[in-house]
Design a protein around this motif. Structure first.
Motif, PDB file in Angstrom:
ATOM      1  N   ASP A 175      -9.271 -58.627  54.619  1.00 12.31           N
ATOM      2  CA  ASP A 175      -8.757 -57.679  55.614  1.00 12.31           C
ATOM      3  C   ASP A 175      -7.428 -57.076  55.164  1.00 12.31           C
ATOM      4  O   ASP A 175      -7.163 -55.892  55.399  1.00 12.31           O
ATOM      5  N   ILE A 176      -6.596 -57.884  54.512  1.00  5.35           N
ATOM      6  CA  ILE A 176      -5.338 -57.343  53.982  1.00  5.35           C
ATOM      7  C   ILE A 176      -5.635 -56.268  52.941  1.00  5.35           C
ATOM      8  O   ILE A 176      -5.006 -55.202  52.917  1.00  5.35           O
ATOM      9  N   ALA A 177      -6.620 -56.542  52.087  1.00  2.71           N
ATOM     10  CA  ALA A 177      -6.999 -55.581  51.056  1.00  2.71           C
ATOM     11  C   ALA A 177      -7.475 -54.273  51.675  1.00  2.71           C
ATOM     12  O   ALA A 177      -7.230 -53.187  51.133  1.00  2.71           O
ATOM     13  N   PRO A 200       0.314 -50.914  66.576  1.00  2.55           N
ATOM     14  CA  PRO A 200       0.770 -49.733  65.835  1.00  2.55           C
ATOM     15  C   PRO A 200       0.173 -49.652  64.426  1.00  2.55           C
ATOM     16  O   PRO A 200      -0.090 -48.555  63.922  1.00  2.55           O
ATOM     17  N   THR A 201      -0.024 -50.820  63.793  1.00  2.00           N
ATOM     18  CA  THR A 201      -0.593 -50.834  62.443  1.00  2.00           C
ATOM     19  C   THR A 201      -2.030 -50.323  62.451  1.00  2.00           C
ATOM     20  O   THR A 201      -2.411 -49.468  61.647  1.00  2.00           O
ATOM     21  N   LEU A 258      -7.905 -48.126  61.757  1.00  2.00           N
ATOM     22  CA  LEU A 258      -8.829 -49.250  61.665  1.00  2.00           C
ATOM     23  C   LEU A 258      -8.959 -49.920  63.028  1.00  2.00           C
ATOM     24  O   LEU A 258      -8.072 -49.821  63.871  1.00  2.00           O
ATOM     25  N   ALA A 259     -10.075 -50.618  63.224  1.00  2.00           N
ATOM     26  CA  ALA A 259     -10.355 -51.243  64.516  1.00  2.00           C
ATOM     27  C   ALA A 259     -10.059 -52.744  64.475  1.00  2.00           C
ATOM     28  O   ALA A 259     -10.476 -53.425  63.531  1.00  2.00           O
ATOM     29  N   PRO A 260      -9.359 -53.282  65.470  1.00  2.00           N
ATOM     30  CA  PRO A 260      -9.085 -54.725  65.527  1.00  2.00           C
ATOM     31  C   PRO A 260     -10.362 -55.564  65.493  1.00  2.00           C
ATOM     32  O   PRO A 260     -10.370 -56.671  64.943  1.00  2.00           O
ATOM     33  N   SER A 261     -11.436 -55.017  66.055  1.00  2.00           N
ATOM     34  CA  SER A 261     -12.700 -55.771  66.105  1.00  2.00           C
ATOM     35  C   SER A 261     -13.302 -56.007  64.719  1.00  2.00           C
ATOM     36  O   SER A 261     -14.161 -56.870  64.554  1.00  2.00           O
TER      37      SER A 261
END
Length: 324
Positions: A181-183, A273-274, A280-283
């Motif tokens: 996810d970081i990538a 905010p990120t 991008l979606a938190p889900s």
């Protein structure tokens, strides 16, 4: 766009390479050892030999490159120190990027680095952030605080092997996140003008304490954990001892970082905010529950298969056959 990934063989760096390739970028990797980076070449990345601590090797690595993703950091077992790699090495890279006219520079720092000037790794990360901001490069700084991948060796494997889990001090709830996810954020930054010249926390959906992670691992593995609690005084003592030897200085610096995770102060941040900036979606972000569930299901299945094969061989050895 051709992208140079630095620190490409590391836990995070390899995921950045994989993601960038999947999204169609040409990827070049700066590596000290081609042998250790063979898997990157097999994925489709170009390898170039170089070293952050040898500035003369950086110019050839940056030829034809438009963007840099810097995931470099000294490992605890490295012969090079944190000061050499995380400070001087990154400064060398930023200066080389300036000279090469690099259009985008993505740097991985650490969440809340500015709050702990007494911790060498965090203070160095903060100083590199400041240097990058003043460099004139179009930068994006990403600030994670912990990886899911590190929890496997810290919690999951000891539980499976019946070994003790070492819990230090009053553990800080930490919003760990999957390196995949970081990538995703790092590669998205390359095509997100709104992320330029800004810093962003990159953390998981919720903060987990050590005890909560242990309980989750127990539930998913069906096994009881053995826990050894280490007082802060012991941790500080180990740090002082390792400071005296050149070959253990990196370990001492990592122990100083471990003290931050043992203060009880949460390591987490608001990600709204990120997500909004990067579109991008938190889900879509992996949860710790699903990550560990997948790990334990895979490992327990393998252990059952190995046990079956072992019992089968044992049974065959016990067979007796009539003599003719």
């Amino acid at each position: 766009m051709k992208v140079l990934v630095v620190g490409a063989t590391g836990t995070l760096g390899r995921q950045v390479v994989r993601r960038a390739l999947d999204e169609g970028y040409e990827v070049r990797c700066l590596v000290r050892s081609r042998k250790k980076a063979t898997f990157l070449k097999e994925w489709g990345a170009e390898l170039v030999t170089g070293d952050l601590c040898q500035p003369e090797t950086l110019k050839p690595a940056l030829e034809g490159v438009l963007a840099v993703i810097d995931a470099a950091t000294a490992r605890a077992t490295d012969s090079l120190s944190i000061k050499e790699v995380d400070w001087q090495g990154n400064i060398n890279l930023i200066q080389a990027a300036q000279a090469a006219g690099i259009e985008r520079f993505i740097f991985f720092s650490i969440l809340d680095a500015e709050k702990y000037p007494e911790v060498p790794l965090l203070e160095i990360k903060r100083c590199v952030e400041d240097y990058l901001i003043q460099s004139g490069l179009s930068y994006t700084i990403l600030r994670p605080c912990g990886f899911f991948q590190g929890l496997i060796g810290q919690y999951a494997i000891p539980i499976l092997e019946g070994q003790s889990i070492w819990v230090m001090g009053d553990t800080s709830p930490t919003a760990y996140i999957d390196t995949q996810d970081i990538a995703r954020f790092a590669v998205r930054a390359l095509s997100t003008p709104e992320s330029e010249k800004q810093s962003f926390p990159i953390v998981g959906p919720r903060a987990w304490s050590a005890d909560e992670i242990i309980k989750l691992c127990e539930k998913l593995s069906g096994r009881e954990a053995k826990i050894t609690r280490v007082p802060m005084g012991v941790l500080r003592g180990a740090r002082q001892v390792t400071r005296f030897f050149q070959w253990t200085k990196n370990i001492s610096d990592r122990l100083a970082f471990a003290e931050v995770a043992a203060t009880g102060n949460p390591l987490a941040a608001d990600m709204e905010p990120t997500y909004k900036t990067f579109g991008l979606a938190p889900s879509d972000t992996t949860t710790l529950e699903s990550y560990l569930q997948e790990y334990f299901e895979r490992i327990l299945k393998k252990l059952k298969e190995l046990d079956y094969e072992k019992q089968k061989k044992k049974s065959e050895k016990k067979r007796t056959y009539p003599r003719f």
